[in-house]
Design a protein around this motif. Structure first.
Motif, PDB file in Angstrom:
ATOM      1  N   MET A   4       0.846  -1.182   0.000  1.00 44.55           N
ATOM      2  CA  MET A   4       0.000   0.000   0.000  1.00 44.55           C
ATOM      3  C   MET A   4       0.890   1.243   0.000  1.00 44.55           C
ATOM      4  O   MET A   4       1.896   1.295   0.697  1.00 44.55           O
ATOM      5  N   ASP A   5       0.514   2.228  -0.795  1.00 43.54           N
ATOM      6  CA  ASP A   5       1.269   3.470  -0.858  1.00 43.54           C
ATOM      7  C   ASP A   5       0.770   4.432   0.211  1.00 43.54           C
ATOM      8  O   ASP A   5      -0.428   4.538   0.460  1.00 43.54           O
ATOM      9  N   TYR A   6       1.719   5.144   0.823  1.00 45.45           N
ATOM     10  CA  TYR A   6       1.386   6.094   1.878  1.00 45.45           C
ATOM     11  C   TYR A   6       1.894   7.479   1.517  1.00 45.45           C
ATOM     12  O   TYR A   6       2.842   7.630   0.745  1.00 45.45           O
ATOM     13  N   ILE A   7       1.253   8.503   2.109  1.00 44.57           N
ATOM     14  CA  ILE A   7       1.726   9.880   1.990  1.00 44.57           C
ATOM     15  C   ILE A   7       1.932  10.420   3.402  1.00 44.57           C
ATOM     16  O   ILE A   7       1.432   9.855   4.373  1.00 44.57           O
ATOM     17  N   THR A   8       2.672  11.507   3.487  1.00 35.33           N
ATOM     18  CA  THR A   8       2.956  12.112   4.785  1.00 35.33           C
ATOM     19  C   THR A   8       1.855  13.103   5.160  1.00 35.33           C
ATOM     20  O   THR A   8       0.986  13.421   4.349  1.00 35.33           O
ATOM     21  N   VAL A   9       1.932  13.592   6.386  1.00 34.47           N
ATOM     22  CA  VAL A   9       0.974  14.593   6.862  1.00 34.47           C
ATOM     23  C   VAL A   9       1.063  15.848   6.008  1.00 34.47           C
ATOM     24  O   VAL A   9       0.038  16.432   5.629  1.00 34.47           O
ATOM     25  N   LYS A  10       2.261  16.242   5.658  1.00 36.29           N
ATOM     26  CA  LYS A  10       2.457  17.453   4.858  1.00 36.29           C
ATOM     27  C   LYS A  10       1.830  17.301   3.471  1.00 36.29           C
ATOM     28  O   LYS A  10       1.175  18.212   2.964  1.00 36.29           O
ATOM     29  N   GLU A  11       2.017  16.141   2.854  1.00 32.27           N
ATOM     30  CA  GLU A  11       1.432  15.893   1.537  1.00 32.27           C
ATOM     31  C   GLU A  11      -0.093  15.855   1.608  1.00 32.27           C
ATOM     32  O   GLU A  11      -0.773  16.384   0.728  1.00 32.27           O
ATOM     33  N   ALA A  12      -0.632  15.240   2.655  1.00 35.30           N
ATOM     34  CA  ALA A  12      -2.084  15.179   2.830  1.00 35.30           C
ATOM     35  C   ALA A  12      -2.664  16.566   3.056  1.00 35.30           C
ATOM     36  O   ALA A  12      -3.741  16.890   2.557  1.00 35.30           O
ATOM     37  N   SER A  13      -1.953  17.416   3.789  1.00 35.70           N
ATOM     38  CA  SER A  13      -2.455  18.765   4.055  1.00 35.70           C
ATOM     39  C   SER A  13      -2.547  19.579   2.772  1.00 35.70           C
ATOM     40  O   SER A  13      -3.511  20.320   2.570  1.00 35.70           O
ATOM     41  N   LYS A  14      -1.578  19.425   1.885  1.00 36.22           N
ATOM     42  CA  LYS A  14      -1.632  20.117   0.593  1.00 36.22           C
ATOM     43  C   LYS A  14      -2.753  19.565  -0.280  1.00 36.22           C
ATOM     44  O   LYS A  14      -3.469  20.313  -0.936  1.00 36.22           O
ATOM     45  N   LYS A  15      -2.923  18.246  -0.269  1.00 37.39           N
ATOM     46  CA  LYS A  15      -3.952  17.585  -1.073  1.00 37.39           C
ATOM     47  C   LYS A  15      -5.355  18.008  -0.635  1.00 37.39           C
ATOM     48  O   LYS A  15      -6.233  18.234  -1.472  1.00 37.39           O
ATOM     49  N   TRP A  16      -5.572  18.135   0.682  1.00 35.05           N
ATOM     50  CA  TRP A  16      -6.898  18.430   1.221  1.00 35.05           C
ATOM     51  C   TRP A  16      -7.135  19.900   1.501  1.00 35.05           C
ATOM     52  O   TRP A  16      -8.248  20.307   1.827  1.00 35.05           O
ATOM     53  N   GLY A  17      -6.104  20.733   1.423  1.00 37.73           N
ATOM     54  CA  GLY A  17      -6.272  22.164   1.644  1.00 37.73           C
ATOM     55  C   GLY A  17      -6.469  22.549   3.102  1.00 37.73           C
ATOM     56  O   GLY A  17      -7.209  23.484   3.411  1.00 37.73           O
ATOM     57  N   VAL A  18      -5.836  21.807   4.002  1.00 38.36           N
ATOM     58  CA  VAL A  18      -5.892  22.116   5.430  1.00 38.36           C
ATOM     59  C   VAL A  18      -4.465  22.183   5.966  1.00 38.36           C
ATOM     60  O   VAL A  18      -3.512  21.843   5.256  1.00 38.36           O
ATOM     61  N   THR A  19      -4.325  22.590   7.213  1.00 34.75           N
ATOM     62  CA  THR A  19      -2.993  22.680   7.807  1.00 34.75           C
ATOM     63  C   THR A  19      -2.499  21.290   8.216  1.00 34.75           C
ATOM     64  O   THR A  19      -3.307  20.385   8.473  1.00 34.75           O
ATOM     65  N   PRO A  20      -1.193  21.125   8.307  1.00 36.27           N
ATOM     66  CA  PRO A  20      -0.660  19.843   8.775  1.00 36.27           C
ATOM     67  C   PRO A  20      -1.142  19.499  10.193  1.00 36.27           C
ATOM     68  O   PRO A  20      -1.365  18.333  10.511  1.00 36.27           O
ATOM     69  N   ARG A  21      -1.345  20.515  11.015  1.00 30.70           N
ATOM     70  CA  ARG A  21      -1.829  20.278  12.379  1.00 30.70           C
ATOM     71  C   ARG A  21      -3.235  19.667  12.357  1.00 30.70           C
ATOM     72  O   ARG A  21      -3.538  18.784  13.154  1.00 30.70           O
ATOM     73  N   ARG A  22      -4.074  20.132  11.455  1.00 30.98           N
ATOM     74  CA  ARG A  22      -5.435  19.593  11.337  1.00 30.98           C
ATOM     75  C   ARG A  22      -5.371  18.122  10.921  1.00 30.98           C
ATOM     76  O   ARG A  22      -6.112  17.287  11.431  1.00 30.98           O
ATOM     77  N   VAL A  23      -4.453  17.763  10.011  1.00 34.36           N
ATOM     78  CA  VAL A  23      -4.290  16.370   9.589  1.00 34.36           C
ATOM     79  C   VAL A  23      -3.827  15.524  10.771  1.00 34.36           C
ATOM     80  O   VAL A  23      -4.289  14.395  10.963  1.00 34.36           O
ATOM     81  N   ASN A  24      -2.944  16.085  11.611  1.00 31.36           N
ATOM     82  CA  ASN A  24      -2.521  15.377  12.821  1.00 31.36           C
ATOM     83  C   ASN A  24      -3.715  15.089  13.724  1.00 31.36           C
ATOM     84  O   ASN A  24      -3.819  14.003  14.297  1.00 31.36           O
ATOM     85  N   TYR A  25      -4.607  16.065  13.890  1.00 35.36           N
ATOM     86  CA  TYR A  25      -5.813  15.860  14.697  1.00 35.36           C
ATOM     87  C   TYR A  25      -6.672  14.740  14.114  1.00 35.36           C
ATOM     88  O   TYR A  25      -7.204  13.914  14.845  1.00 35.36           O
ATOM     89  N   TYR A  26      -6.834  14.736  12.796  1.00 39.56           N
ATOM     90  CA  TYR A  26      -7.607  13.681  12.146  1.00 39.56           C
ATOM     91  C   TYR A  26      -6.996  12.309  12.438  1.00 39.56           C
ATOM     92  O   TYR A  26      -7.701  11.360  12.759  1.00 39.56           O
ATOM     93  N   CYS A  27      -5.682  12.194  12.313  1.00 34.00           N
ATOM     94  CA  CYS A  27      -5.000  10.915  12.537  1.00 34.00           C
ATOM     95  C   CYS A  27      -5.105  10.490  14.001  1.00 34.00           C
ATOM     96  O   CYS A  27      -5.441   9.337  14.290  1.00 34.00           O
TER      97      CYS A  27
END
Length: 64
Positions: free
Chosen positions: A1-24
């Motif tokens: 399975m391919d994975y992306i980092t928090v930083k990549e996900a934040s750019k993809k979804w248009g939110v801050t990396p901190r928000r992605v951390n909260y989601y995780c």
């Protein structure tokens, strides 16, 4: 399975990396795993809905 980092996900979804951390940390991203202090998010993961605001929230402009 391919994975992306928090930083990549934040750019993809248009939110801050901190928000992605909260989601995780809250278990809201299916398949996200933490390895060596870094969250790995599946490449095909969908952005969770933001529970902070309502879907039918008004824009603050009165209808006259």
């Amino acid at each position: 399975m391919d994975y992306i980092t928090v930083k990549e996900a934040s750019k993809k979804w248009g939110v801050t990396p901190r928000r992605v951390n909260y989601y995780c940390a809250g278990g809201r991203i299916f398949g996200a795993v933490k390895m060596a202090g870094v969250w790995l998010i599946p490449k095909d993961a969908e952005k969770p809905l933001d529970k902070r605001c309502k879907a039918n929230k008004t824009t603050g402009v009165e209808n006259t």
